[in-house]
Scaffold this motif. Sequence first.
Motif, mmCIF file in Angstrom:
data_model
loop_
_atom_site.group_PDB
_atom_site.id
_atom_site.type_symbol
_atom_site.label_atom_id
_atom_site.label_comp_id
_atom_site.label_asym_id
_atom_site.label_seq_id
_atom_site.Cartn_x
_atom_site.Cartn_y
_atom_site.Cartn_z
ATOM 1 N N LEU A 90 0.859 -1.186 0.000
ATOM 2 C CA LEU A 90 0.000 0.000 0.000
ATOM 3 C C LEU A 90 0.891 1.230 0.000
ATOM 4 C CD1 LEU A 90 -2.920 1.093 0.163
ATOM 5 C CD2 LEU A 90 -2.606 1.185 2.628
ATOM 6 N N VAL A 91 0.806 2.012 -1.064
ATOM 7 C CA VAL A 91 1.627 3.221 -1.164
ATOM 8 C C VAL A 91 1.025 4.338 -0.322
ATOM 9 C CG1 VAL A 91 2.496 2.604 -3.455
ATOM 10 C CG2 VAL A 91 0.457 4.038 -3.264
ATOM 11 N N GLY A 92 1.768 5.440 -0.207
ATOM 12 C CA GLY A 92 1.314 6.573 0.594
ATOM 13 C C GLY A 92 0.003 7.170 0.131
ATOM 14 N N GLY A 93 -0.242 7.144 -1.175
ATOM 15 C CA GLY A 93 -1.528 7.588 -1.699
ATOM 16 C C GLY A 93 -1.557 9.031 -2.156
ATOM 17 N N PRO A 94 -2.759 9.541 -2.377
ATOM 18 C CA PRO A 94 -2.931 10.854 -2.999
ATOM 19 C C PRO A 94 -2.717 12.010 -2.027
ATOM 20 C CG PRO A 94 -5.049 9.972 -2.421
ATOM 21 C CD PRO A 94 -4.039 8.905 -2.089
ATOM 22 N N PHE A 95 -2.515 13.183 -2.616
ATOM 23 C CA PHE A 95 -2.516 14.406 -1.834
ATOM 24 C C PHE A 95 -3.962 14.757 -1.501
ATOM 25 C CE2 PHE A 95 1.631 15.363 -4.087
ATOM 26 C CZ PHE A 95 2.414 15.223 -2.947
#
Length: 138
Positions: A90-95
């Motif tokens: 799971l990546v850090g994701g959106p701003f």
Amino acid sequence: MLTTQTPKIKCDSDSFTPSDLRDFARSQADYVLGKNPLHMSFLVGYGNKFPQFVHHRGASIPANAKTGCKDGFQWLDSTDPNPNVATGALVGGPFLNDTYIDSRNNSMQAEPSTYNSAVIVGLLSSLVTTSSAVQSFS
């Protein structure tokens, strides 16, 4: 709430039932898995569209590469998608504005971590294991 048989909690003038909180949790899981403005899953390998440039040495360096301590930069800076898929990361994701820059050098958004993965594991397992409990209580 289930253990203490608390029918609702209040936050300022709002009140929430167990079903409300479960619905919110489900919406967050749905968002992470692709029900978002980008139609992108932030869980690598899930769905049709997910990050291709994960900031992860094991994903970005070819399995047969001979590398030294400082050789990784050629793959960090490469414009080719990762040769290895970090399935389940799971990546850090959106701003906050629902944008995502799929770049290995964007470690804030593209790096998977245990503290991200732990949250999604807990969220998804809770949604699976408490479905009947929440329905029977509310």
